[in-house]
Design an enzyme around this catalytic site. Structure first.
Site, PDB file in Angstrom:
ATOM      1  N   LYS A   1       0.850  -1.161   0.092  1.00 32.18           N
ATOM      2  CA  LYS A   1      -0.048   0.140  -0.182  1.00 32.18           C
ATOM      3  C   LYS A   1       0.822   1.279  -0.102  1.00 32.18           C
ATOM      4  O   LYS A   1       1.840   1.223   0.594  1.00 32.18           O
ATOM      5  CB  LYS A   1      -0.862  -0.124   1.228  1.00 32.18           C
ATOM      6  CG  LYS A   1      -1.963   1.024   1.313  1.00 32.18           C
ATOM      7  CD  LYS A   1      -2.839   0.914   2.524  1.00 32.18           C
ATOM      8  CE  LYS A   1      -3.929   1.912   2.835  1.00 32.18           C
ATOM      9  NZ  LYS A   1      -4.817   1.707   3.988  1.00 32.18           N
TER      10      LYS A   1
ATOM     11  N   SER B   1      -9.571   1.959   3.112  1.00 35.60           N
ATOM     12  CA  SER B   1      -8.740   2.858   2.203  1.00 35.60           C
ATOM     13  C   SER B   1      -7.844   1.614   1.274  1.00 35.60           C
ATOM     14  O   SER B   1      -7.288   2.150   0.476  1.00 35.60           O
ATOM     15  CB  SER B   1      -7.938   3.727   3.179  1.00 35.60           C
ATOM     16  OG  SER B   1      -7.237   2.970   4.014  1.00 35.60           O
TER      17      SER B   1
ATOM     18  N   SER C   1      -9.683  -0.508   7.111  1.00 34.10           N
ATOM     19  CA  SER C   1      -9.274  -0.459   6.009  1.00 34.10           C
ATOM     20  C   SER C   1      -8.462  -1.768   5.474  1.00 34.10           C
ATOM     21  O   SER C   1      -8.269  -1.607   4.005  1.00 34.10           O
ATOM     22  CB  SER C   1      -8.012   0.752   5.668  1.00 34.10           C
ATOM     23  OG  SER C   1      -8.958   1.856   5.656  1.00 34.10           O
TER      24      SER C   1
HETATM   25  N1  GLN Z   1     -12.953   4.405   6.702  1.00 34.97           N
HETATM   26  C1  GLN Z   1     -12.282   4.726   7.835  1.00 34.97           C
HETATM   27  C2  GLN Z   1     -11.968   6.063   7.710  1.00 34.97           C
HETATM   28  O1  GLN Z   1     -12.255   6.802   6.752  1.00 34.97           O
HETATM   29  C3  GLN Z   1     -11.150   3.818   8.388  1.00 34.97           C
HETATM   30  C4  GLN Z   1      -9.946   3.979   7.423  1.00 34.97           C
HETATM   31  C5  GLN Z   1      -8.761   3.138   7.606  1.00 34.97           C
HETATM   32  O2  GLN Z   1      -8.796   2.127   8.336  1.00 34.97           O
HETATM   33  N2  GLN Z   1      -7.590   3.567   7.612  1.00 34.97           N
HETATM   34  O3  GLN Z   1     -11.222   6.689   8.535  1.00 34.97           O
END
Ligand code: GLN
Length: 484
Positions: free
Chosen positions: A76, A151, A175
């Site tokens: 990532k 994400s 994410s």
């Molecule tokens: N969707 C969550 C957010 O927007 C979690 C994101 C993540 O785990 N990096 O913060």
């Protein structure tokens, strides 16, 4: 070939049926023809060189061979890679080339893995649909009108679409698990502290954890064997209590106690996800698990706690992006504050700005006690509630995402509805618990995921349960190209 597990690929390398070089070359052909936008950066020349070295090891039957030797992997883009551009999918980091490797990258390199490139993601890992990336959205390979989740959307989409065999993602509130669920692959957030965060571009430091996205629970365990190590460069990292995460995955789960927290089955859950969850419980019960409903009433506060703590930590972490040390700069500015305003104003996307504003507000004098301190107090209560539950249960089982992959652009103007995606995944981050999502079915030609949450350091236990479920079902063998 592109859809086999890393374990099966490694067996083929050992039998000299295929070479890492050829597999890696084929994957790059696939990536270059792909419309999914899973990669922000690829590093073909370097990858092919590493693949050749891996092939040499197999030719010589070297004692250095690990389960990841020669296996094509994506990282990532918020995980630092020496000499390879790392942007966290933000304009503000465009052109930033880290002078060092994150600890996990070093561990993968030492294990002989072939790093293909950097995975597209939501900007600074803020999002649930991969649409906040400054490098364009990622598409879901099951239906390219749908989001892959986020994400780590590039990572999950690429594993599902045969554009890598394994990916490393990060999980602050879901994410890794939510995109894994929406793309029909395995994704795990280990116990907080088990994997070094050194070199991970920080979002919410007390919540962030790096973890694997794979095509099987065994592959996931093998990745943990390599990256779950204490690291002196990350003060929150701990010594792993386990030598081998694969040890228990073939042990049966007769008599294991699983709790179903009723608060995770909300009104907003999609009916096909709910029906699938009930079926999955039957499978677990056939495997000998004792399943009982429990109540975790503080679950309803987890999302609110997260949306105070994560943005607060983000507002502090992102203050380092001032256009001086890294990435983007602007040519004209009268003074330093105008310079930073210009850089940050043009470099950050809207969602990132929203988080910085919320976090700065929550931490500001006069509001700190009402928001941040209160959120930390509730966090402590949530941790206690989980600890109490684990006195009676080996693990908890829940859906991963309340909904299936949704249409691109359908939630962009409604942050609250976007945030609701993480209702089942966020509590594990709040409490630092290990949690894994595995494929549990298909509805309307879209994958559904099932989540197991364990007590702190219960990583091996949830891998065991997940692996038993996986062997009892065929969902993990489906991919967008063999399912009709
Ligand atoms: N969707 C969550 C957010 O927007 C979690 C994101 C993540 O785990 N990096 O913060």
């Amino acid at each position: 070939m592109n859809f086999i597990t890393a374990k099966d690929l490694s067996t083929k390398f050992s039998k000299k049926e295929v070479s890492s070089y050829d597999v890696t070359k084929k994957i790059f052909e696939r990536i270059s023809e792909s419309k999914l936008n899973t990669y922000i950066t690829t590093c073909k020349d370097l990858a092919l060189e590493v693949a050749k070295e891996a092939d040499k090891k197999f030719e010589e039957n070297s004692s250095d061979i690990t389960p990841l030797t020669g296996v094509p992997i994506m990282i990532k883009d918020n995980i630092s890679t020496k000499d390879i551009e790392t942007t966290a999918a933000s304009k503000i980091l465009k052109g930033y080339i880290p002078p060092f490797d994150a600890t996990v990258v070093k561990q993968l390199n030492d294990a002989g893995a072939v790093i293909l490139g950097k995975g597209n993601m939501d900007e600074f890992a803020m999002g649930s649909s991969n649409e906040t990336s400054a490098y364009g959205p990622v598409l879901n390979p099951w239906d390219t009108n749908k989001v892959p989740g986020g994400s780590s959307g590039g990572a999950a989409s690429a594993v599902a679409a045969g554009e890598c065999f394994i990916a490393l993602g990060s999980d602050t509130g879901g994410s890794i698990r939510q995109p894994a669920s929406l793309c029909g692959v395995v994704g795990m957030k280990p116990t907080y502290g088990l994997v070094s965060r050194y070199g991970l571009i920080a979002f919410g430091s007390s919540l962030d954890q790096i973890g694997p996205i794979t095509r099987s629970v065994e592959d996931c365990s093998n990745v943990l064997n390599i990256i779950a190590k204490q690291d002196s460069l990350d003060a929150t990292s701990v010594n792993s209590p386990y030598e081998d995460f694969t040890e228990d995955i073939y042990k049966e789960i007769k008599g294991i106690k699983l709790g179903v927290p009723k608060e995770y089955i909300t009104e907003n859950i999609d009916s096909s996800v709910k029906a699938n969850f009930i079926q999955s419980l039957e499978i677990l019960s056939d495997l000998g698990a004792n399943i009982e409903e429990i109540s975790l009433p503080l679950t309803e506060y987890a999302l609110a706690v997260y949306y105070i703590i994560a943005p607060s930590e983000a507002s502090a972490n992102l203050s380092r992006f001032d256009g001086i040390k890294y990435g983007l700069g602007v040519k004209k500015a009268k003074n330093s504050s105008e310079y930073m305003r210009e850089v940050r104003g043009s470099g950050f996307g809207d969602e990132v700005k929203r988080r910085i504003l919320i976090g700065t507000y929550a931490l500001s004098s006069g509001y700190y006690d009402a928001y941040y301190k209160k959120a930390q107090q509730v966090r402590t209560l949530i941790i206690k509630e989980f600890n109490d539950a684990f006195k009676n249960f080996d693990a908890l089982v829940t859906p991963t995402s309340p909904i299936l992959a949704f249409d691109l652009e359908s939630k962009n103007n409604n942050p609250l509805s976007m945030y609701m995606n993480d209702i089942c995944t966020i509590p594990a981050n709040i409490a630092g618990l290990p949690a894994i999502s595995i494929p549990s079915g298909i509805s309307k030609k879209l994958p559904i995921g099932l989540q197991f949450i364990g007590p702190q350091f219960g990583d091996k236990k949830i891998l065991q349960i997940a692996s038993n479920f996986e062997r009892a079902t065929d969902w993990h063998k489906l991919n967008p190209f063999n399912y009709d």
